[in-house]
Design a protein around this motif. Sequence first.
Motif, PDB file in Angstrom:
ATOM      1  N   PRO A   1       4.687   4.315 -23.197  1.00  0.00           N
ATOM      2  CA  PRO A   1       5.296   3.453 -21.845  1.00  0.00           C
ATOM      3  C   PRO A   1       4.521   4.301 -20.989  1.00  0.00           C
ATOM      4  N   ILE A   2       4.846   4.088 -19.562  1.00  0.00           N
ATOM      5  CA  ILE A   2       4.771   4.637 -18.181  1.00  0.00           C
ATOM      6  C   ILE A   2       6.165   5.212 -17.852  1.00  0.00           C
ATOM      7  N   TRP A   3       6.237   5.863 -17.146  1.00  0.00           N
ATOM      8  CA  TRP A   3       7.442   5.741 -16.775  1.00  0.00           C
ATOM      9  C   TRP A   3       6.591   5.922 -14.754  1.00  0.00           C
ATOM     10  N   PHE A   4       7.263   5.078 -13.863  1.00  0.00           N
ATOM     11  CA  PHE A   4       6.703   5.154 -12.679  1.00  0.00           C
ATOM     12  C   PHE A   4       8.378   5.498 -11.606  1.00  0.00           C
ATOM     13  N   LYS A   5       8.339   6.092 -10.751  1.00  0.00           N
ATOM     14  CA  LYS A   5       9.518   6.495  -9.955  1.00  0.00           C
ATOM     15  C   LYS A   5       9.099   6.479  -8.701  1.00  0.00           C
ATOM     16  N   LEU A   6       9.992   5.432  -8.038  1.00  0.00           N
ATOM     17  CA  LEU A   6       9.850   4.846  -6.606  1.00  0.00           C
ATOM     18  C   LEU A   6      11.399   4.675  -5.469  1.00  0.00           C
ATOM     19  N   GLU A   7      10.976   5.559  -4.662  1.00  0.00           N
ATOM     20  CA  GLU A   7      12.278   6.662  -3.790  1.00  0.00           C
ATOM     21  C   GLU A   7      12.380   5.437  -2.945  1.00  0.00           C
ATOM     22  N   LEU A   8      13.187   4.732  -2.138  1.00  0.00           N
ATOM     23  CA  LEU A   8      12.885   3.138  -1.820  1.00  0.00           C
ATOM     24  C   LEU A   8      14.829   3.758  -1.043  1.00  0.00           C
TER      25      LEU A   8
ATOM     26  N   LYS B   1      15.822  10.947 -15.157  1.00  0.00           N
ATOM     27  CA  LYS B   1      16.300  11.503 -14.303  1.00  0.00           C
ATOM     28  C   LYS B   1      15.912  13.443 -13.756  1.00  0.00           C
ATOM     29  N   GLU B   2      16.014  13.702 -14.427  1.00  0.00           N
ATOM     30  CA  GLU B   2      16.507  15.178 -14.808  1.00  0.00           C
ATOM     31  C   GLU B   2      14.478  15.999 -14.559  1.00  0.00           C
ATOM     32  N   THR B   3      13.259  15.097 -14.504  1.00  0.00           N
ATOM     33  CA  THR B   3      12.187  15.219 -14.591  1.00  0.00           C
ATOM     34  C   THR B   3      11.416  15.166 -13.639  1.00  0.00           C
ATOM     35  N   ASN B   4      10.958  16.055 -13.626  1.00  0.00           N
ATOM     36  CA  ASN B   4       9.791  16.684 -12.223  1.00  0.00           C
ATOM     37  C   ASN B   4       8.599  15.881 -12.348  1.00  0.00           C
ATOM     38  N   PHE B   5       8.188  13.902 -11.261  1.00  0.00           N
ATOM     39  CA  PHE B   5       7.066  13.525 -10.707  1.00  0.00           C
ATOM     40  C   PHE B   5       6.343  14.370 -10.821  1.00  0.00           C
ATOM     41  N   GLU B   6       5.575  15.332 -11.126  1.00  0.00           N
ATOM     42  CA  GLU B   6       4.100  15.536 -10.384  1.00  0.00           C
ATOM     43  C   GLU B   6       3.335  14.931 -10.203  1.00  0.00           C
ATOM     44  N   GLU B   7       2.964  14.363 -11.000  1.00  0.00           N
ATOM     45  CA  GLU B   7       1.599  12.973 -10.620  1.00  0.00           C
ATOM     46  C   GLU B   7       1.928  12.392 -10.246  1.00  0.00           C
TER      47      GLU B   7
ATOM     48  N   VAL C   1       7.230   0.797 -18.136  1.00  0.00           N
ATOM     49  CA  VAL C   1       6.534  -0.208 -18.590  1.00  0.00           C
ATOM     50  C   VAL C   1       5.250   0.341 -19.624  1.00  0.00           C
ATOM     51  N   ARG C   2       5.292  -0.283 -20.452  1.00  0.00           N
ATOM     52  CA  ARG C   2       4.725  -0.712 -22.046  1.00  0.00           C
ATOM     53  C   ARG C   2       3.683  -2.004 -22.469  1.00  0.00           C
ATOM     54  N   SER C   3       2.667  -1.314 -22.456  1.00  0.00           N
ATOM     55  CA  SER C   3       1.543  -2.890 -22.598  1.00  0.00           C
ATOM     56  C   SER C   3       0.710  -2.960 -24.086  1.00  0.00           C
TER      57      SER C   3
ATOM     58  N   LYS D   1       0.573  -1.057  -0.105  1.00  0.00           N
ATOM     59  CA  LYS D   1       0.619  -0.432   0.038  1.00  0.00           C
ATOM     60  C   LYS D   1       1.250   1.125  -0.142  1.00  0.00           C
ATOM     61  N   PHE D   2       1.040   2.140  -1.026  1.00  0.00           N
ATOM     62  CA  PHE D   2       1.533   3.131  -1.824  1.00  0.00           C
ATOM     63  C   PHE D   2       1.515   3.629  -2.588  1.00  0.00           C
ATOM     64  N   GLU D   3       1.908   4.812  -2.915  1.00  0.00           N
ATOM     65  CA  GLU D   3       2.086   5.476  -3.915  1.00  0.00           C
ATOM     66  C   GLU D   3       2.443   6.187  -4.657  1.00  0.00           C
ATOM     67  N   MET D   4       2.959   6.160  -5.503  1.00  0.00           N
ATOM     68  CA  MET D   4       4.078   6.434  -7.440  1.00  0.00           C
ATOM     69  C   MET D   4       4.062   7.658  -7.889  1.00  0.00           C
ATOM     70  N   ASN D   5       5.009   7.849  -7.580  1.00  0.00           N
ATOM     71  CA  ASN D   5       4.769   9.221  -9.004  1.00  0.00           C
ATOM     72  C   ASN D   5       5.489   9.021 -10.171  1.00  0.00           C
ATOM     73  N   TYR D   6       4.501   9.500 -11.208  1.00  0.00           N
ATOM     74  CA  TYR D   6       4.620   8.377 -12.807  1.00  0.00           C
ATOM     75  C   TYR D   6       4.489   9.522 -13.918  1.00  0.00           C
ATOM     76  N   ILE D   7       4.922  10.085 -14.669  1.00  0.00           N
ATOM     77  CA  ILE D   7       4.820  10.363 -16.144  1.00  0.00           C
ATOM     78  C   ILE D   7       4.321   9.998 -17.622  1.00  0.00           C
ATOM     79  N   LYS D   8       3.435  10.572 -18.120  1.00  0.00           N
ATOM     80  CA  LYS D   8       2.976   9.140 -19.430  1.00  0.00           C
ATOM     81  C   LYS D   8       4.304  10.132 -20.351  1.00  0.00           C
ATOM     82  N   ASP D   9       4.626   8.962 -20.997  1.00  0.00           N
ATOM     83  CA  ASP D   9       5.299   9.514 -22.075  1.00  0.00           C
ATOM     84  C   ASP D   9       5.038   9.251 -23.677  1.00  0.00           C
TER      85      ASP D   9
END
Length: 598
Positions: free
Chosen positions: A71-78, A51-57, A149-151, A32-40
């Motif tokens: 594709p969709i890019w997801f960013k996870l800060e672990l 890596k220089e892009t600001n993931f706002e959504e 990811v791309r489907s 249960k968590f949220e992820m930042n993403y951008i649409k390519d």
Amino acid sequence: MNKIFILIFLFTQNLLFSQTIFLNENIDKFDKFEMNYIKDMTSSLNYNDIKETNFEERVSNRFSFGYINYPIWFKLELYNNSNKQNSFIIALEEPFFDSVNLIYEKNGAVYSIQNSVKDDILNRQQPHPNNHFKIILEPNETLNVYLKVRSIFSTFAEVFIYNEQYYNFNSKKQYFMYFIYLGAIATMAFYNLFLYLYLKEVSYLYYFGYSFNFGFWVGLFSGALYYYIPIKYIYYLHVCVPLALIFLILFSNKVLNIKTLYPTIYKILNLNLLFLLILVFWVPLDIEVGFTLINFVTSYLFLTYFILSFILALQNNAIAKYYFIAIGIFLITISLLSLMTMGVLPNNIYFRYLFLVGSFIELVMLSLLLAFRINLIQKEYENKLEDEILKQTKNINQQNKVLKNLLREKEEFLKEIFHRVKNNFQILIAMLSMEINKENSNYTKNKIENIILKLKSMSIVHDMLYNQKDSELVNIKDFFSKLCYHLSLPSIKIEASIDEFFLISKIVKDLGLLVNELITNSIKHSNYDDVCKIYLNIFKKDNIIIIEYKDDGKDLKNSNYKQGYGTIFIEEFTSKLNNCKVELTDSFEYYISFELEN
């Protein structure tokens, strides 16, 4: 005081909107968590760009973006909230992604791991049908991980993070539910295939085709079959979807009797069959376009049959009621899944997996529908058979009535014949008796006496038997005692020993004529100057009737008796008796036996 409230507010905001995922060795599964993403949308971004892009959504780890072609890019800060090194598995829990890239930078080096639905499971970093990646975090290390990811289908999935030890122990257990489901579907499918082979009812074969292909698609959709099928064939095996729809059309048309009730709609549905046959060959060539068309046809078909079954159910069609409930439950649950894959509904455990329950209920009810349908067919057959029996019974009764009238006429006719025959016997006997007194030759007198004897015996047998019905029982001792009495003459003495038992008159007629012929032959071949003695024994032993007959004649040897007409008559009479055996000696001794029929 105001500064304290401001600090508390900022601290709370940081906790609520923090993008960092805190991990340690005590966490088995982080789900249960949220992820930042951008649409390519241009499909052109790479790691250096993002890596220089600001993931706002932001989006939940259970996401659904619907059918998109980028594709969709997801960013996870672990963050490893631990004082020791820990290994974790980042799991994208759906198998059908065309490509999945995991990218992270560590100690100045960029690491990129790529999975594809076409990659062999054993060649992946983690040998699993879904896209799983291993990450090692040092003590108190923070690491930015990017997922691309791309489907070619819908872009939806669940992203979980597992502790490696927990993952190694539980990674395959997630398919336990699917294996139970597929096992139950396979059992119903092959049971109905067996019923088809036994009953030759084609609706069972259609059910087998639909349930087997649908279950096979579920196995592909979930990834449960990826362990048993070479990955390179996965796309081609999606032909099971148009095949399942083909068998559904055939099954539904059969059980709902669409051809008879709605001939125009039946023709339209058959056109869909042709279109689906084309898709069977199209899907392996272009699965993306093929499934777009299949989604359209599927919605149209299910809605059509849902409406038709509802109309028939209103007309008290029992089979349509079963079908309507089954297809209704399936439509609701599969619609929830479809809306979720389209991005209209959120991706959660209910919308994702409820279709398994709905489809299972549907297949069970359709199987029960077949059983109910067979009972209806059997009842209809029994009713038709009963009507046919009543019809045939009526015809038989009419024919029996005609036969009774004919039998009555025949009986009247036979009575007339019997009366005439009886009169003719008496006239012949009287005329011959008058004639014998005029003859001086003993030879001629004996010949005439033989004729009179035959006529008397025939008259007696005729009189004694032809007034009785064939099934009427006759006392053998009384009958043959009376017969011997009437056949006796001054020159003929008959010594008879006859047991008392009963036989039906049909057999007694043949026996009477047989004994009459034997006595007649004895007189015929006897010495005319002496008294002829005849010995007759008739007795019953178990189920066998035995007749012993002999006389004291001395002239039978060296004669042609066995070639005479009397012997021919005797053979004719004995041939009518069941399993009759005849033994004859040269001294004119007969031993005759036959079995009574049960």
